[in-house]
Design an enzyme around this catalytic site. Structure first.
Site, mmCIF file in Angstrom:
data_model
loop_
_atom_site.group_PDB
_atom_site.id
_atom_site.type_symbol
_atom_site.label_atom_id
_atom_site.label_comp_id
_atom_site.label_asym_id
_atom_site.label_seq_id
_atom_site.Cartn_x
_atom_site.Cartn_y
_atom_site.Cartn_z
ATOM 1 C CB SER A 1 -0.899 0.016 1.244
ATOM 2 O OG SER A 1 -1.562 1.257 1.397
ATOM 3 C CE1 TYR B 1 -4.438 -1.781 4.879
ATOM 4 C CE2 TYR B 1 -3.491 0.386 4.441
ATOM 5 C CZ TYR B 1 -4.036 -0.801 3.987
ATOM 6 O OH TYR B 1 -4.169 -1.014 2.624
#
Length: 255
Positions: free
Chosen positions: A147, A161
């Site tokens: 990501s 995350y």
């Protein structure tokens, strides 16, 4: 979706492949000749639609309900995929998610451990099973989902995350070194703002608009933008690429 890539005769396993980026990649591989098994947890309706769209006289796409954080469930998914289509040639380890936003000081140990399980352990288990099949054949390709958060720390309340996606980015490079001598390539994709259910749930319209305004290409990405990158990395066109992570963010990662 383009038909420039040729995957006839290849077996692909996509984790989290029934919706969003996973579904776009499932469609892309199937449209380019691959046999595709994908896992899902709750997207039963979407999984059924994918199967109906591609399965005619011959089965080409198969959905498998599986918890990718559980070793027994992961082994079962690989077994079903290989029974239907043969040994896995390409793995796209896509399963994962944010779960919820939480500032570090408010993040429970349970949420931290769940983030690790969903984003990192699921990737490890899928890669381990894939490599056990690929190493004896000295052939195969892994594409892992990281990501933009791995590089810029993510948005508000996403430190847990971002940490797991940063770990995935490091894992990509470590695996590339480990299995490269066996002829196995390992790469990753790191999407930015992609118009999926993820941001419908976890981002505000105002926040998305502000991100678009900071993005050089001035738009959100699409699941198909990411799928095309995954197909490239899995294809022979990328035969000398390993340990790379393609940032798919419209130029946002430069800022």
């Amino acid at each position: 979706m383009s038909s420039e890539f040729q995957f006839a005769g290849k077996t692909v396993l996509i984790t989290g492949g029934a919706s969003g980026i996973g579904a776009a990649t499932t469609r892309a591989f199937a449209s380019n000749g691959a046999k595709v098994a994908f896992t899902y947890v709750t997207s039963t309706e979407e999984a059924g639609t994918l199967e109906r769209n591609f399965n005619g006289s011959e089965r080409q796409v198969m959905g498998i309900k599986a918890d990718m954080t559980d070793p027994v469930s992961v082994a079962d998914a690989f077994g079903k995929a290989e029974e239907a289509f043969g040994p896995v040639d390409i793995l796209f380890a896509n399963a994962g998610g944010l779960l919820k936003r939480s500032r570090c000081v408010d993040t429970s140990l349970e949420l931290w451990q769940e983030a690790i399980a969903v984003n990192l352990t699921s990737t490890f288990l899928a890669c381990q099973l894939a490599l056990r099949s690929m190493e004896p054949r000295k052939s195969g390709t892994l594409v892992l989902m990281s990501s933009l958060a791995a590089f810029d720390g993510g948005g508000p309340g996403a430190s847990h995350y971002a940490a797991t996606k940063g770990a995935v980015a490091t894992y990509i490079r470590a695996l590339a070194k480990e299995v490269g001598p066996l002829g196995i390539r390992v790469n990753g994709v790191a999407p930015g703002l992609i118009g999926t259910r993820f941001h419908d749930v976890f981002s505000t319209p105002e926040g998305r608009k502000a991100t678009v305004e900071r993005t050089p290409l001035r738009r959100e990405g699409t699941p198909e933008d990411v799928a095309e990158a995954v197909l490239f990395l899995a294809s022979e066109r990328a035969s000398y690429l390993s340990g790379e992570i393609l940032q798919i963010n419209g130029g946002l990662g430069m800022i």
